[in-house]
Design a protein around this motif. Structure first.
Motif: not given
Length: 329
Positions: A150-155
């Motif tokens: 979903v192209r989101a940062p891990f945190a």
């Protein structure tokens, strides 16, 4: 995007099973080592692992029960039941691990303890570190893959994901590794100084760590139980797709609701062009629903209501006011 699709259900189950199997074996080993060495920190770690095992059993129950299809008594399905069981898992972490650890640490500080041979404890801690690390690696790999999808940062993904089962495994395994290091520090401090204070302090710190994990997981599940919308960026995507049709003038009101990790409800009041016929509005609603599901696969239910906008002629039946068409999908 912080919503997964249905294909991740089996991954979540595998992640929880791995964690449960690792924690069950570790709990027994820690308890034996704690009794042999007399270490309160090791006994606290045993309680920690028992609590984690109970948590994983509750999470497996959550995964199984939330997957049941909708029926007459539950027309929106059972997805929300996942958060009920996950909330109980957070309570189990607090009661089963944190309370015992703090109590045992305080008891050690006030009454002292007889330190035995710590060798068995060191061996168990080393083995537990490897097993917990493997369990954490499995959970992190799943979260990383979902975040990349979903192209989101891990945190950010971990903080917002509605899959609180995997979030629980990541947080509990991370806390377990930190707890193992605290227990080892307590053992080493007691071995070097001959004082049980180090072990007692380590036990209290382990309890404090579990309190934090239980609080974070409890808060996450409570928000989803109360009702949490899609993140702002995803709501904008929904609005864009609704406005993409030529018959739509504006979105008067938009409501989104996360019902489960792979179930999202979208309800909107749509201002259609005054000259659009009922048939054209119906087809526009069908196209909007198809676009939404293609863009966000987790969208399962779409309810669109033709509603007059704030214009001066918004009260007439042609604008969708009283007597105007109302279409729901």
């Amino acid at each position: 995007m912080a919503v997964q699709d249905r294909s991740t259900q089996n991954e979540s189950t595998f992640t929880v099973v791995v964690a449960a199997a690792a924690n069950l074996g570790i709990a027994v080993a820690k308890a034996v080592a704690g009794l042999v060495s007399g270490s309160s920190a090791m006994l606290s770690e045993a309680a920690h692992s028992v609590a984690d095992t109970v948590t994983e059993v509750l999470l497996l129950t959550a995964l199984k029960r939330s997957g049941k299809p909708a029926d007459e008594d539950h027309p929106l399905g059972y997805a929300g039941e996942r958060y009920v069981w996950a909330m109980l898992a957070a309570v189990a972490t607090f009661v089963g691990g944190a309370v015992f650890s703090v109590y045992d640490g305080v008891h050690t500080l006030t009454h002292g303890e007889d330190l035995g041979d710590p060798l068995a404890s060191y061996v168990v801690l080393a083995v537990a570190f490897v097993l917990e690390g493997f369990s954490l690696r499995t959970a992190v790999r799943q979260v990383t893959a979902e975040a990349e999808r979903v192209r989101a940062p891990f945190a950010r993904y971990l903080r917002l994901t509605p899959d609180t089962t995997v979030k629980a495994v990541v947080m509990e395994d991370s806390a377990a590794l930190a707890g193992l290091m605290l227990a080892a520090g307590g053992l080493l401090g007691g071995q070097l100084t001959g004082s049980g204070v180090w072990d007692g302090v380590a036990s209290i710190l382990i309890g404090a760590l579990l309190v934090y994990v239980a609080w974070v997981l409890g808060r996450s599940n409570a928000r989803l139980l109360v009702g949490r919308p899609l993140p702002a960026r995803m709501r904008e995507i929904v609005r864009e797709e609704l406005l993409a049709d030529g018959h739509v003038i504006g979105v008067v009101d938009l409501t989104t609701l996360i019902q489960g990790p792979d179930e999202v409800l979208v309800a909107a009041k749509i201002d259609f062009r005054d000259l659009s016929s009922a048939a054209e509005i119906e087809r526009a609603c069908e196209r909007a629903e198809a676009r939404l599901r293609a863009r966000i696969p987790a969208v399962r239910r779409v309810y669109l209501d033709p509603t007059p906008g704030p214009g001066p002629d918004a009260s007439g039946p042609e604008a969708g006011g009283p007597g105007g068409p109302g279409v729901r999908r």
